[in-house]
Scaffold this motif. Structure first.
Motif, PDB file in Angstrom:
ATOM      1  N   LYS A   1      35.168  42.848  49.166  1.00 39.21           N
ATOM      2  CA  LYS A   1      34.118  43.540  48.410  1.00 39.21           C
ATOM      3  C   LYS A   1      34.740  44.622  47.513  1.00 39.21           C
ATOM      4  O   LYS A   1      34.444  44.709  46.321  1.00 39.21           O
ATOM      5  N   ASP A   2      35.635  45.418  48.106  1.00 43.02           N
ATOM      6  CA  ASP A   2      36.306  46.470  47.327  1.00 43.02           C
ATOM      7  C   ASP A   2      37.186  45.880  46.226  1.00 43.02           C
ATOM      8  O   ASP A   2      37.309  46.459  45.142  1.00 43.02           O
ATOM      9  N   SER A   3      37.814  44.751  46.523  1.00 49.23           N
ATOM     10  CA  SER A   3      38.700  44.120  45.532  1.00 49.23           C
ATOM     11  C   SER A   3      37.896  43.674  44.317  1.00 49.23           C
ATOM     12  O   SER A   3      38.271  43.919  43.169  1.00 49.23           O
ATOM     13  N   ARG A   4      36.779  43.035  44.582  1.00 42.83           N
ATOM     14  CA  ARG A   4      35.914  42.596  43.476  1.00 42.83           C
ATOM     15  C   ARG A   4      35.446  43.794  42.647  1.00 42.83           C
ATOM     16  O   ARG A   4      35.489  43.782  41.410  1.00 42.83           O
ATOM     17  N   ASN A   5      35.031  44.855  43.355  1.00 41.19           N
ATOM     18  CA  ASN A   5      34.588  46.065  42.652  1.00 41.19           C
ATOM     19  C   ASN A   5      35.681  46.640  41.764  1.00 41.19           C
ATOM     20  O   ASN A   5      35.429  47.034  40.622  1.00 41.19           O
ATOM     21  N   ALA A   6      36.907  46.703  42.313  1.00 39.68           N
ATOM     22  CA  ALA A   6      38.019  47.298  41.553  1.00 39.68           C
ATOM     23  C   ALA A   6      38.302  46.486  40.291  1.00 39.68           C
ATOM     24  O   ALA A   6      38.525  47.046  39.214  1.00 39.68           O
ATOM     25  N   VAL A   7      38.261  45.155  40.407  1.00 37.58           N
ATOM     26  CA  VAL A   7      38.519  44.308  39.242  1.00 37.58           C
ATOM     27  C   VAL A   7      37.403  44.489  38.212  1.00 37.58           C
ATOM     28  O   VAL A   7      37.653  44.659  37.011  1.00 37.58           O
ATOM     29  N   GLU A   8      36.160  44.472  38.700  1.00 42.82           N
ATOM     30  CA  GLU A   8      35.038  44.595  37.758  1.00 42.82           C
ATOM     31  C   GLU A   8      35.026  45.960  37.068  1.00 42.82           C
ATOM     32  O   GLU A   8      34.670  46.078  35.903  1.00 42.82           O
ATOM     33  N   LYS A   9      35.448  46.983  37.788  1.00 39.27           N
ATOM     34  CA  LYS A   9      35.409  48.331  37.233  1.00 39.27           C
ATOM     35  C   LYS A   9      36.558  48.583  36.245  1.00 39.27           C
ATOM     36  O   LYS A   9      36.369  49.246  35.227  1.00 39.27           O
ATOM     37  N   TYR A  10      37.758  48.071  36.548  1.00 41.01           N
ATOM     38  CA  TYR A  10      38.933  48.493  35.776  1.00 41.01           C
ATOM     39  C   TYR A  10      39.659  47.403  35.000  1.00 41.01           C
ATOM     40  O   TYR A  10      40.339  47.705  34.023  1.00 41.01           O
ATOM     41  N   HIS A  11      39.592  46.167  35.442  1.00 41.62           N
ATOM     42  CA  HIS A  11      40.488  45.164  34.845  1.00 41.62           C
ATOM     43  C   HIS A  11      40.039  44.762  33.440  1.00 41.62           C
ATOM     44  O   HIS A  11      38.963  44.222  33.252  1.00 41.62           O
ATOM     45  N   ASN A  12      40.901  45.050  32.482  1.00 42.18           N
ATOM     46  CA  ASN A  12      40.625  44.652  31.101  1.00 42.18           C
ATOM     47  C   ASN A  12      41.686  43.617  30.690  1.00 42.18           C
ATOM     48  O   ASN A  12      42.847  43.964  30.502  1.00 42.18           O
ATOM     49  N   PRO A  13      41.290  42.345  30.572  1.00 42.74           N
ATOM     50  CA  PRO A  13      42.288  41.300  30.313  1.00 42.74           C
ATOM     51  C   PRO A  13      42.656  41.143  28.836  1.00 42.74           C
ATOM     52  O   PRO A  13      43.502  40.317  28.491  1.00 42.74           O
ATOM     53  N   ALA A  14      42.068  41.960  27.949  1.00 43.66           N
ATOM     54  CA  ALA A  14      42.304  41.796  26.508  1.00 43.66           C
ATOM     55  C   ALA A  14      43.760  42.120  26.156  1.00 43.66           C
ATOM     56  O   ALA A  14      44.427  42.868  26.866  1.00 43.66           O
ATOM     57  N   PRO A  15      44.282  41.559  25.033  1.00 43.70           N
ATOM     58  CA  PRO A  15      45.626  41.936  24.586  1.00 43.70           C
ATOM     59  C   PRO A  15      45.719  43.457  24.411  1.00 43.70           C
ATOM     60  O   PRO A  15      44.738  44.101  24.048  1.00 43.70           O
ATOM     61  N   TYR A  16      46.893  43.999  24.672  1.00 42.71           N
ATOM     62  CA  TYR A  16      47.186  45.439  24.578  1.00 42.71           C
ATOM     63  C   TYR A  16      46.417  46.278  25.606  1.00 42.71           C
ATOM     64  O   TYR A  16      46.274  47.483  25.454  1.00 42.71           O
ATOM     65  N   SER A  17      45.922  45.607  26.654  1.00 40.82           N
ATOM     66  CA  SER A  17      45.154  46.321  27.672  1.00 40.82           C
ATOM     67  C   SER A  17      45.960  47.475  28.268  1.00 40.82           C
ATOM     68  O   SER A  17      47.142  47.341  28.564  1.00 40.82           O
ATOM     69  N   MET A  18      45.284  48.600  28.474  1.00 42.12           N
ATOM     70  CA  MET A  18      45.921  49.763  29.110  1.00 42.12           C
ATOM     71  C   MET A  18      45.619  49.810  30.607  1.00 42.12           C
ATOM     72  O   MET A  18      46.192  50.619  31.323  1.00 42.12           O
ATOM     73  N   GLU A  19      44.666  48.984  31.065  1.00 40.74           N
ATOM     74  CA  GLU A  19      44.281  49.042  32.479  1.00 40.74           C
ATOM     75  C   GLU A  19      44.040  47.638  33.023  1.00 40.74           C
ATOM     76  O   GLU A  19      43.159  46.919  32.533  1.00 40.74           O
TER      77      GLU A  19
END
Ligand SMILES: [Zn+2]
Length: 451
Positions: free
Chosen positions: A180-198
């Motif tokens: 549950k926490d893993s999904r939340n962390a990805v949804e909150k922070y993971h930006n897969p776009a080129p030049y992503s900072m997070e």
């Protein structure tokens, strides 16, 4: 649009596919991306006069535990190997909170940036009392304040002493909470776009602190969310004995059985693979984060880097956590890697430049990124500058490609630029008051270690 020009650099070591080194050249970044490299001057909002400077691509750290920056050089663990070292330190780490994470991250990231590192992957796996959100929030907040390109992970442990694992009950969670926490962390922070900072990876800690069920479910979730997978593997012979005894398999076979191989997976350390296993890593594109200083400190062994390079196993460089390093200096790691393999492999050892390419191209590859790791038009504006007119480099800078490995560079670099933005200027961090960070950090680390 914002732009930054590196003007008239003495040499730009690009680490591109042709190993190009440009002399008396300029490099323009617009909105964080390199749009020009060449000898013609360009206009820009901001200019760094780089006359007499060497320019290198930003180094990329592929395995860290920033929280450990506040448990360095502790006398009680200095003569221990991994398992005893961990069980002693868990007793300190169980007192982690968001303030410790913020300030230890500032300390570690600050040191990384000052040593030319522009992207940091962190493997955080200790979440006492279900503190998931707060701890990753604190880590990203430190990364934003300092301006590094942050690749965090939602690490995890569910196998405590009572189930035959190494950590105490107080620092593990159950699989459902972790997912549950893993999904939340990805949804909150993971930006897969080129030049992503997070970005965020999923990262159960190790075969002796994460269960088979946790590994399996994490792989399914990561592939569902389109994020990468990371864990410690083949770090010690104790680990190999552990998986043989508990699961009847060598560590890599155990991982394969749980679908933990492939070009979206990289392991920290990767020391104790046999020939057949290394070929399998190459065939599957499974990566290895090489951490020579930590491996030497904990007497874990020597990763077979010359063989891995020959087989084209994806390899990156990393500092590992500060409790086993005991710092966050990737330039130092680069030189130690060079020397270690010279000692161990003689003529088969990688050159100083080969190691620089591991720390740039190689590290980018195992993080699954093609927008960082070299200097070329279209790549992210991540780089660092060193003035060559300094006493310690007199007579040392004939071969600028190999210099960081063969000679090494001590002290802070002159400039570090991340995403087209200056984050280190004249050897000092731009984003924070460094003196205040030292005062706050010292106060907090004393309090933490006395808990
Ligand atoms: Zn580690």
């Amino acid at each position: 649009m914002s732009s930054l020009l590196i003007k008239n650099a003495s040499a730009i070591v690009t680490c591109d596919e042709k190993d190009t080194v440009l002399e008396n050249a300029s490099l323009l970044m617009q909105d964080g991306v390199i749009t020009y490299i060449g000898t013609e001057p360009k206009g820009a909002d901001e200019t760094i006069d780089a006359a007499g400077c060497l320019v290198y691509p930003g180094l990329i750290n592929t395995h860290h535990h920033l929280y450990q920056t506040f448990s360095r050089n502790l006398p009680q663990v200095q003569n221990m190997e991994l398992f005893d070292w961990l069980t002693t330190l868990y007793e300190i780490w169980k007192n982690l909170d968001k303030d410790i994470i913020y300030h230890s991250s500032v300390t570690g990231i600050g040191e990384l940036l000052k040593a030319g590192c522009t992207t940091c992957f962190d493997h955080h796996y200790v979440f006492p009392g279900g503190s998931s959100d707060a701890l990753l929030d604190a880590q990203f907040s430190a990364a934003r304040d300092l301006g590094i390109r942050m690749y965090a992970s939602r690490g995890s442990m569910d196998l405590s002493k009572k189930d035959g694992g190494l950590p105490p009950d107080s620092v593990v969670q159950n699989v459902d909470e972790i997912l549950k926490d893993s999904r939340n962390a990805v949804e909150k922070y993971h930006n897969p776009a080129p030049y992503s900072m997070e970005m965020v990876a999923l990262a159960p800690c190790s075969p002796f602190s994460a269960s088979e069920e946790l590994y399996r479910q994490s792989a399914i979730l990561a592939r569902d969310l389109g994020v990468r997978l990371h864990t410690h593997l083949c770090e010690t012979i104790d680990e190999e004995n552990y998986t043989l005894e508990k699961y009847g398999k060598r560590p890599l076979a155990y991982m394969e059985n749980m679908d933990w191989v492939g070009n979206d997976v990289w392991y920290a350390h990767g020391i104790h693979f046999n020939d057949k296993e290394m070929k399998f890593l190459a065939q599957t594109g499974t990566g290895v984060a090489h951490c020579p200083i930590s491996n030497m400190k904990l007497s874990s062994g020597i990763c077979r880097i010359p063989d891995m390079l020959k087989l084209n196993v994806p390899v990156g460089l990393a500092v590992d956590g500060s409790a086993s390093n005991d710092g966050s200096n990737l330039l130092e790691e680069l030189r130690v890697a060079f020397l270690l393999h010279r000692l161990n492999s003689s003529k088969l050892a990688p050159s100083g430049y080969d190691i620089l390419k591991i720390a740039t191209n190689g590290s980018a590859r195992i993080l699954g990124r093609d927008d960082i790791g070299s200097l070329a038009v279209g790549k992210a504006g991540d780089l660092f500058l060193i003035r060559r007119d300094r006493l310690d480099l007199v007579g040392a800078d004939f071969d600028v490609k190999s210099m960081l490995g063969t000679v090494g560079f001590k002290g802070a670099v002159d400039y570090t630029v991340v995403n087209g933005r200056i984050v280190v200027k004249d050897g000092h961090l731009v984003g924070i008051d460094e003196e205040k960070a030292v005062r706050d950090g010292k106060h907090l680390v004393t309090d933490y270690l006395n808990r």
